[in-house]
Design an enzyme around this catalytic site. Structure first.
Site, PDB file in Angstrom:
ATOM      1  NE  ARG A   1      -3.604  35.725  16.639  1.00  0.00           N
ATOM      2  CZ  ARG A   1      -4.788  35.478  16.080  1.00  0.00           C
ATOM      3  NH1 ARG A   1      -5.134  36.070  14.947  1.00  0.00           N
ATOM      4  NH2 ARG A   1      -5.648  34.657  16.645  1.00  0.00           N
TER       5      ARG A   1
ATOM      6  CE1 TYR B   1      -4.848  38.922   5.998  1.00  0.00           C
ATOM      7  CE2 TYR B   1      -4.682  38.347   8.319  1.00  0.00           C
ATOM      8  CZ  TYR B   1      -5.416  38.409   7.147  1.00  0.00           C
ATOM      9  OH  TYR B   1      -6.718  37.952   7.118  1.00  0.00           O
TER      10      TYR B   1
ATOM     11  CD  GLN C   1      -4.565  40.972  15.260  1.00  0.00           C
ATOM     12  OE1 GLN C   1      -5.505  40.966  14.484  1.00  0.00           O
ATOM     13  NE2 GLN C   1      -3.985  39.856  15.689  1.00  0.00           N
TER      14      GLN C   1
ATOM     15  NE  ARG D   1     -15.006  30.270  13.395  1.00  0.00           N
ATOM     16  CZ  ARG D   1     -15.604  29.862  12.282  1.00  0.00           C
ATOM     17  NH1 ARG D   1     -16.577  28.960  12.347  1.00  0.00           N
ATOM     18  NH2 ARG D   1     -15.239  30.341  11.111  1.00  0.00           N
TER      19      ARG D   1
END
Length: 363
Positions: A226, A179, A98, A321
């Protein structure tokens, strides 16, 4: 009818199953922001995922936002990641990197010469970031000038080239979680005039130019992206005034690029799939506009993931997770076995504890 456990072709990448390890920031890079031996073992343990999306890695020194996160802009960083990709490939896995620029979600202590973070505007975020002094409020950013943007695009291009040199099977461009690229997309942050501000087309221009540059460098079949239409990621950024129109336009413009996959976060990152403050959002409309593999993410259970793939609503399901605590997640999902308990206090920074010491079911 496809199964979650069936093989698939994602652009140029053949995967053994449709279970994806989502990118997960763990703050364990060694000196020089290099992926070290523990990181090699961490990803090797999880190589049974159909696809690993390795943790977000900064494309330049100015792109860093958190302490001890890896980069992909120096020879040492490329060499460190090469050890990771070799280990994953030796186990039969596939892995992409990424590519990350945090924009305003940073602190001057993390940046060269104490520089200010950069963004689409000088609007400061209310977020905090992880520094050598613990979690601190992010620093005030400065707005990037239009004449700086070609250099930024070249940073993404070089990072993609470096990722392939490091042995990755491809890249995912991080245009989510508030971001930098999303700071240009959303009118809640981007108050620019000129070619990169104002209209949806102008606000999407930087993202699309980045994607075009990367596709020209490494090919669309090795490139993914993404997006997170509804996330505020801890309240750092309000939503766009019209997310459906904005992200609908973005996906329509991405469609001709021949991308391998689009990875969409449904709802609030790490939270609810249907944020109560958000207007209803039609993810399926985006799906219909995109010809590549469709990857979904956010709180998927085993049953929901299996149902979603079987009904053709997605080609791949990304788990975050659960992959931290359960290195053999694919095996456990296929056998409906219980997962390990996550140690939340070991998520960020530290050593092997809570990183490479989670047991497999066999162990």
């Amino acid at each position: 009818m496809s199964s979650l456990f069936d093989p698939a072709q994602i652009g140029d990448i053949a995967v053994a199953n449709r279970i994806v390890m989502a990118p997960l920031t763990r703050n364990r890079a060694i000196a020089g922001n290099v992926a070290g031996p523990l990181t090699v073992e961490y990803y090797r343990q999880r190589a049974s995922a159909g696809l690993i999306i390795a943790e977000a890695s900064q494309i330049s020194p100015l792109a860093q936002g958190y302490l001890d996160t890896p980069g992909i802009h120096t020879p040492e960083q490329v060499a460190g990641w090469r050890q990771v990709t070799d280990a994953v490939h030796a186990e039969g896995g596939k892995i992409v990197l990424q590519l990350w620029h945090v924009g305003r979600i940073s602190h001057s202590s993390l940046l060269p010469d104490g520089a200010a973070p950069v963004s689409s505007s000088s609007r400061r975020s209310e977020a905090k970031t992880f520094t050598r002094d613990g979690f601190l409020p992010v620093s005030a950013p400065r707005a990037l000038r239009d004449d700086e943007l070609p250099g930024l695009i070249d940073d993404y291009r070089r990072a993609a080239r470096n990722a392939i040199a490091a042995g990755f099977d491809g890249v995912e461009v991080h245009a989510a979680n508030t971001y930098l690229l999303e700071q240009f997309l959303r009118d809640s942050v981007n108050d620019r005039s000129g070619p990169y501000g104002g209209s949806i087309a102008n606000r999407a221009r930087l993202l699309l130019e980045v994607m075009q540059a990367i596709v020209a460098e490494i090919g669309g079949g090795r490139t993914g992206i993404r997006l997170s239409p509804l996330t505020t990621f801890g309240g750092t950024t309000p939503l766009d005034s019209d997310p459906q129109a904005l992200y609908g336009y973005v996906v329509e413009q991405l469609a001709p690029l021949g991308l391998a996959f689009l990875h969409v976060i449904e709802g609030e990152t790490g939270g609810t799939r249907n944020p109560p403050a958000a207007k209803p959002f039609d993810y399926e409309a985006l799906h219909r506009s995109f010809p590549g593999a469709w990857m979904v993410n956010n709180g998927y259970s085993r049953a929901l993931a299996m149902e979603t793939v079987a009904e053709g609503k997605a080609d791949l399901v990304a788990f975050g997770r659960p992959f931290i605590s359960t290195p053999d997640l694919v095996y456990r999902l296929s056998h409906d076995a219980p997962l390990n308990e996550l140690r939340a206090d070991k998520l960020y920074g530290g050593g092997a504890e809570g990183y490479t010491d989670y047991p497999t079911l066999a162990a």
